[in-house]
Design a protein around this motif. Structure first.
Motif, PDB file in Angstrom:
ATOM      1  N   GLY A   1       0.808  -1.204   0.000  1.00 43.66           N
ATOM      2  CA  GLY A   1       0.000   0.000   0.000  1.00 43.66           C
ATOM      3  C   GLY A   1       0.846   1.260   0.000  1.00 43.66           C
ATOM      4  O   GLY A   1       0.573   2.212  -0.743  1.00 43.66           O
ATOM      5  N   LYS A   2       1.893   1.290   0.821  1.00 41.96           N
ATOM      6  CA  LYS A   2       2.792   2.449   0.846  1.00 41.96           C
ATOM      7  C   LYS A   2       3.516   2.586  -0.484  1.00 41.96           C
ATOM      8  O   LYS A   2       3.721   3.712  -0.982  1.00 41.96           O
ATOM      9  CB  LYS A   2       3.797   2.324   1.989  1.00 41.96           C
ATOM     10  N   THR A   3       3.907   1.456  -1.066  1.00 43.45           N
ATOM     11  CA  THR A   3       4.588   1.504  -2.363  1.00 43.45           C
ATOM     12  C   THR A   3       3.673   2.110  -3.422  1.00 43.45           C
ATOM     13  O   THR A   3       4.089   3.004  -4.178  1.00 43.45           O
ATOM     14  CB  THR A   3       5.028   0.087  -2.784  1.00 43.45           C
ATOM     15  N   GLU A   4       2.431   1.639  -3.488  1.00 43.22           N
ATOM     16  CA  GLU A   4       1.464   2.219  -4.418  1.00 43.22           C
ATOM     17  C   GLU A   4       1.320   3.729  -4.196  1.00 43.22           C
ATOM     18  O   GLU A   4       1.386   4.527  -5.140  1.00 43.22           O
ATOM     19  CB  GLU A   4       0.094   1.566  -4.240  1.00 43.22           C
ATOM     20  N   ASN A   5       1.097   4.114  -2.948  1.00 42.09           N
ATOM     21  CA  ASN A   5       0.828   5.515  -2.629  1.00 42.09           C
ATOM     22  C   ASN A   5       1.979   6.427  -3.031  1.00 42.09           C
ATOM     23  O   ASN A   5       1.774   7.518  -3.597  1.00 42.09           O
ATOM     24  CB  ASN A   5       0.548   5.676  -1.132  1.00 42.09           C
ATOM     25  N   ASP A   6       3.214   5.992  -2.755  1.00 46.89           N
ATOM     26  CA  ASP A   6       4.356   6.858  -3.040  1.00 46.89           C
ATOM     27  C   ASP A   6       4.726   6.853  -4.521  1.00 46.89           C
ATOM     28  O   ASP A   6       5.245   7.854  -5.030  1.00 46.89           O
ATOM     29  CB  ASP A   6       5.536   6.473  -2.160  1.00 46.89           C
ATOM     30  N   LEU A   7       4.458   5.764  -5.210  1.00 50.74           N
ATOM     31  CA  LEU A   7       4.640   5.766  -6.664  1.00 50.74           C
ATOM     32  C   LEU A   7       3.733   6.810  -7.314  1.00 50.74           C
ATOM     33  O   LEU A   7       4.126   7.500  -8.260  1.00 50.74           O
ATOM     34  CB  LEU A   7       4.329   4.382  -7.249  1.00 50.74           C
TER      35      LEU A   7
END
Length: 223
Positions: free
Chosen positions: A135-141
């Motif tokens: 989820g954090k990876t998606e958000n920061d991408l």
């Protein structure tokens, strides 16, 4: 929106990446594909170029070769099984963001498609470790200066005929795909559908930046 795509693809020696690559090579809307691998893929094709680079935590040595592309299909990933959170975070979040930041610097008109997973937690607060990290990876991408970023959340995937790189579990469970597709249509798709959906959103956009299985089916059916 671009008529045709020049694609950078990671993870071509894994099951998901290989399946998406085969769709790219077969699809008339993809002009060329650059794959970046730690080891040779063994695949040759007139559209295909390959760079062997072992350290994905530092792709600066090859960065100048990554300019001039308008789509990235990021299929590189690891299982969380047997990994603690710091290790999984490094292999999932840190690695992905490093590669994406390098690409964004050189290809601001790029659509970046990230293979996440069904059940990913966008709040970054859930109990399941891998879902928080994804989820954090998606958000920061999605904060990076690309033309567009799409987080794909596939569930059960059916391999493309002729694939060499299959997950061990798939070799024993692949025959169950038709049953899952019938009973749980919102959880199962083919790798051909996943590849077609990535190509479609990269060319024509989509109303949602998070692509669930139902969206994969819809996008793959567009002619």
């Amino acid at each position: 929106m671009p008529a045709n795509l020049s694609v950078i693809l990671t993870g071509a020696t894994g099951m998901v990446g290989e399946g998406v690559l085969l769709e790219c090579l077969d699809n008339p809307h993809v002009d060329k594909v650059l794959i970046i691998n730690r080891s040779p893929s063994g695949i040759t094709h007139p559209k295909l170029r390959e760079i062997i680079h072992e350290n994905f935590f530092n792709i600066r040595p090859i960065a100048d070769q990554l300019a001039g592309y308008n789509a990235c299909f990021f299929c590189l990933g690891v299982s969380s099984v047997g990994k603690n959170e710091p290790e999984y975070y490094r292999l999932t979040y840190t690695l992905t963001l490093h590669v994406a930041e390098m690409l964004a610097e050189r290809n601001p008109e790029m659509a970046f498609c990230y293979v996440s997973g069904s059940g990913t937690n966008s709040s970054e607060q859930g109990r399941v470790m891998w879902a928080r990290v994804k989820g954090k990876t998606e958000n920061d991408l999605m904060k990076l200066p690309f033309r567009a970023v799409y987080a794909f959340r596939p569930g059960l995937l059916k391999a493309t005929p002729g694939q060499k790189h299959l997950l061990k579990a798939y070799k024993y469970m692949g025959w169950m795909f038709p049953f899952f597709r019938t009973l749980f249509p919102g959880f199962a798709s083919t790798l051909q559908e996943l590849g077609k959906a990535m190509i479609e959103v990269s060319r024509n956009g989509y109303s949602s930046r998070v692509i669930e299985v139902k969206d994969i089916h819809k996008l793959a059916a567009i002619k």
